[in-house]
Design a protein around this motif. Sequence first.
Motif, PDB file in Angstrom:
ATOM      1  N   UNK B  89     -13.736 -13.782 -17.736  1.00  0.00           N
ATOM      2  CA  UNK B  89     -13.903 -13.260 -16.378  1.00  0.00           C
ATOM      3  C   UNK B  89     -13.582 -14.311 -15.338  1.00  0.00           C
ATOM      4  N   UNK B  90     -13.762 -15.598 -15.739  1.00  0.00           N
ATOM      5  CA  UNK B  90     -13.540 -16.688 -14.798  1.00  0.00           C
ATOM      6  C   UNK B  90     -12.056 -16.884 -14.480  1.00  0.00           C
ATOM      7  N   UNK B  91     -11.195 -16.336 -15.318  1.00  0.00           N
ATOM      8  CA  UNK B  91      -9.770 -16.545 -15.098  1.00  0.00           C
ATOM      9  C   UNK B  91      -9.278 -15.678 -13.943  1.00  0.00           C
ATOM     10  N   UNK B  92      -8.624 -16.344 -13.003  1.00  0.00           N
ATOM     11  CA  UNK B  92      -8.154 -15.587 -11.836  1.00  0.00           C
ATOM     12  C   UNK B  92      -6.858 -14.875 -12.164  1.00  0.00           C
ATOM     13  N   UNK B  93      -6.476 -14.004 -11.242  1.00  0.00           N
ATOM     14  CA  UNK B  93      -5.244 -13.240 -11.404  1.00  0.00           C
ATOM     15  C   UNK B  93      -4.039 -14.166 -11.537  1.00  0.00           C
ATOM     16  N   UNK B  94      -3.985 -15.202 -10.663  1.00  0.00           N
ATOM     17  CA  UNK B  94      -2.867 -16.139 -10.671  1.00  0.00           C
ATOM     18  C   UNK B  94      -2.811 -16.906 -11.988  1.00  0.00           C
ATOM     19  N   UNK B  95      -3.990 -17.412 -12.381  1.00  0.00           N
ATOM     20  CA  UNK B  95      -4.051 -18.160 -13.640  1.00  0.00           C
ATOM     21  C   UNK B  95      -3.530 -17.286 -14.805  1.00  0.00           C
ATOM     22  N   UNK B  96      -3.979 -16.070 -14.794  1.00  0.00           N
ATOM     23  CA  UNK B  96      -3.569 -15.141 -15.875  1.00  0.00           C
ATOM     24  C   UNK B  96      -2.067 -14.949 -15.883  1.00  0.00           C
TER      25      UNK B  96
END
Lengths: 225, 322
Positions: B89-96
């Motif tokens: 859940x901690x992963x942001x959209x950009x990171x993903x």
Amino acid sequence: MIHFDQVSKRYDGGHEALASVDLHIERGEMVFLTGHSGAGKSTLLKLIMRIEKPSSGQLRVNGQLLNRLGKGRVPFFRRDLGIVHQDHQLLMDQTVFDNVALPLVIAGEHPRDVTRRVRAALDKVGLLERENYRPIQLSGGEQQRVGIARAVVRKPALLLADEPTGNLDPALSRDIMALFSEFNRVGTTVLIASHDLGLIARLNYRVISLQEGRLLTTPFGGGRS
Amino acid sequence: MTAQRQQAMNRRRDEPAQGASAAWIRHHRDCAVAALMRLVRNPVSSALTWLVIAISLTLPTLFYLALASLEHQTERWQAGGQITLYLTDATSLEEGQTLTEELAQRPEVISTRYVAADEAWQSFSQSLTLDDDRLQLESNPLPASIVVVPDGQSSTDLEALQLLITSLPQVEDVQLDLAWIDRLNRFLELIATGVTGLAILLGVAVLLVVGNTIRLAIESRKEEIRIVKLLGATEAFIKRPFLYLGLWYGLLGGMAAWILVSGIAWWLHTPLSAFLDTYGLDAHVTWLDIGETFILLLSATLVSLTGTHIALWRHLREAEPR
């Protein structure tokens, strides 16, 4: 034509069918071979036809040393022989024509020549009008004549006959022997195994006799003594 | 040397050259026709032989076809095989999205696709047919994910990829369903070996059946063989009719096998399609192509000819002249 030099034949089991036979038959001769059954007549013929090989001694037939004749050359050697059997050895499911044509077909003759030569051979034995018959439809004497036609259709240098009149009455036997004489007159070497001594006596040819595998008469030709 | 002997020797010398080849071709043709006529004239007894050949060949050929169809299917499965990485859940959209692009660069990866949490929820709720109140949740429980399509060629590459993915901090969970493909491949290899074994076994059966048929044919023509041997027939001349008999048996058996295989494949096509369809699989039934048909006919003929040769080798010497 046929030269036996000290030829012996022993079968497995030790039975000696022929013992040190010296026999010379020249080209153009006609010779009778006689002897009781078991005297070695059949063995002698089998050696000449290269069905059997000599156990010892040298055998030369039609210029070929049979002791050294390779298996692959045997068929070609046999093509220069004409063989007449007592029991005719005809193919019963084929016509008279096809039976007589067999040696020519085996030798690879052209069909056109086959027809011509088969007719000539059948004409010689007086069976031209029976070419489309099956052997079974013919009498014993006629069957034997078909066998003779087949033996001479390639004009062999050597004609061998094993008891050719064995199953025939005297009149038919004389006809058959007359046929052989006729072939001999045109140069064919003829060797006939027969126990019909009465018939042989009436013909003036050389006779050789076998007894228990040994030759009783002189090994060289020159008429009957 | 007499003229007669000279003539005889000339004749012999000429034999393999002129005229002889024409005679040879003529005899081949005559034997081929005569052997075929023999089969046609005795339809019942000859059918027994070539039907045994046909059935013996049909079985391995059908297995081969089934195997070819399955292999075709697994190739598609492998291409469609995929790994789903559920992100924390901690992963942001950009990171993903960055991670998705990074993974796509790897050589063992064919493609990647980023599935945002919202998108996942949307497709999930769409896939539901019932309008259930319980699914009216306050927040989206589904995580974002990355779908990785690996190049499924080698299992070692896949294992390396798996190791890398599980070590990524952004990845919460990996759903990987590749082991079964590997197992299926092993299973197919096993079946292929089995089919080869079966084909060899049935090939031996054909050899024996043809051998026995030819043995009987030799037996029935023993007298004829003795006679022609005395008239100066060569081994090749004597063998030729039997070899053509063996050739026709093999060819007829092969053609009958082709008809049986095609018939059975056609017959199974509809029920098989229906069955595979329930698994969402494409029912691709493979037919024998021209090359495979040729191989089937050729192997039928060769096996039959081998059986004939063995029978001739074993039984022809029994027919020596007496």
